[in-house]
Design an enzyme around this catalytic site. Structure first.
Site, PDB file in Angstrom:
ATOM      1  N   ARG A 119       4.495  14.591  -5.149  1.00 33.52           N
ATOM      2  CA  ARG A 119       3.492  13.523  -5.047  1.00 33.52           C
ATOM      3  C   ARG A 119       2.224  14.008  -4.351  1.00 33.52           C
ATOM      4  O   ARG A 119       1.115  13.734  -4.803  1.00 33.52           O
ATOM      5  CB  ARG A 119       4.069  12.305  -4.323  1.00 33.52           C
ATOM      6  CG  ARG A 119       5.144  11.582  -5.145  1.00 33.52           C
ATOM      7  CD  ARG A 119       5.749  10.425  -4.397  1.00 33.52           C
ATOM      8  NE  ARG A 119       6.408  10.925  -3.187  1.00 33.52           N
ATOM      9  CZ  ARG A 119       6.702  10.178  -2.130  1.00 33.52           C
ATOM     10  NH1 ARG A 119       6.419   8.903  -2.120  1.00 33.52           N
ATOM     11  NH2 ARG A 119       7.299  10.708  -1.088  1.00 33.52           N
ATOM     12  N   ASN A 145       7.668   7.889  -6.411  1.00 35.42           N
ATOM     13  CA  ASN A 145       9.033   8.228  -6.789  1.00 35.42           C
ATOM     14  C   ASN A 145       9.708   6.991  -7.360  1.00 35.42           C
ATOM     15  O   ASN A 145       9.505   5.886  -6.863  1.00 35.42           O
ATOM     16  CB  ASN A 145       9.832   8.699  -5.573  1.00 35.42           C
ATOM     17  CG  ASN A 145       9.446  10.080  -5.105  1.00 35.42           C
ATOM     18  OD1 ASN A 145       8.858  10.857  -5.852  1.00 35.42           O
ATOM     19  ND2 ASN A 145       9.775  10.407  -3.874  1.00 35.42           N
TER      20      ASN A 145
END
Length: 91
Positions: free
Chosen positions: A20, A38
């Site tokens: 990320r 996520n």
């Protein structure tokens, strides 16, 4: 400049490998806005909005893996309506 928006689902080793954060860095460099998060099933969902050239480059870099530890096995990309996001954030 034509702005487009995509939802991208990344499969593979994409959680707990800095995916990320790496995605946010690439997005910022390419003036891509949206978000990355996520998902409970082990994938990562990316909303990416920007001009077509930068989005093509972004998707290519995500496919290679935004960090050395990430291993992307598959990307699912689908069009979304543009939403004029202002930033790229990690959710």
């Amino acid at each position: 400049m034509t702005v487009q928006c995509f939802e991208i689902i990344a499969h593979g080793r994409v959680q707990e490998v800095g995916f990320r954060y790496g995605t946010m860095q690439i997005a910022t460099q390419l003036n891509i806005t949206g978000s990355v998060q996520n998902l409970p099933n082990g994938t990562v969902k990316i909303i990416a909005e920007g001009d077509q050239h930068n989005l093509d480059k972004f998707i290519s870099l995500i496919q290679k893996g935004p960090t050395p530890f990430a291993k992307v096995s598959k990307l699912e990309v689908k069009d979304l309506p543009t939403a004029q996001y202002r930033l790229f954030i990690i959710k």
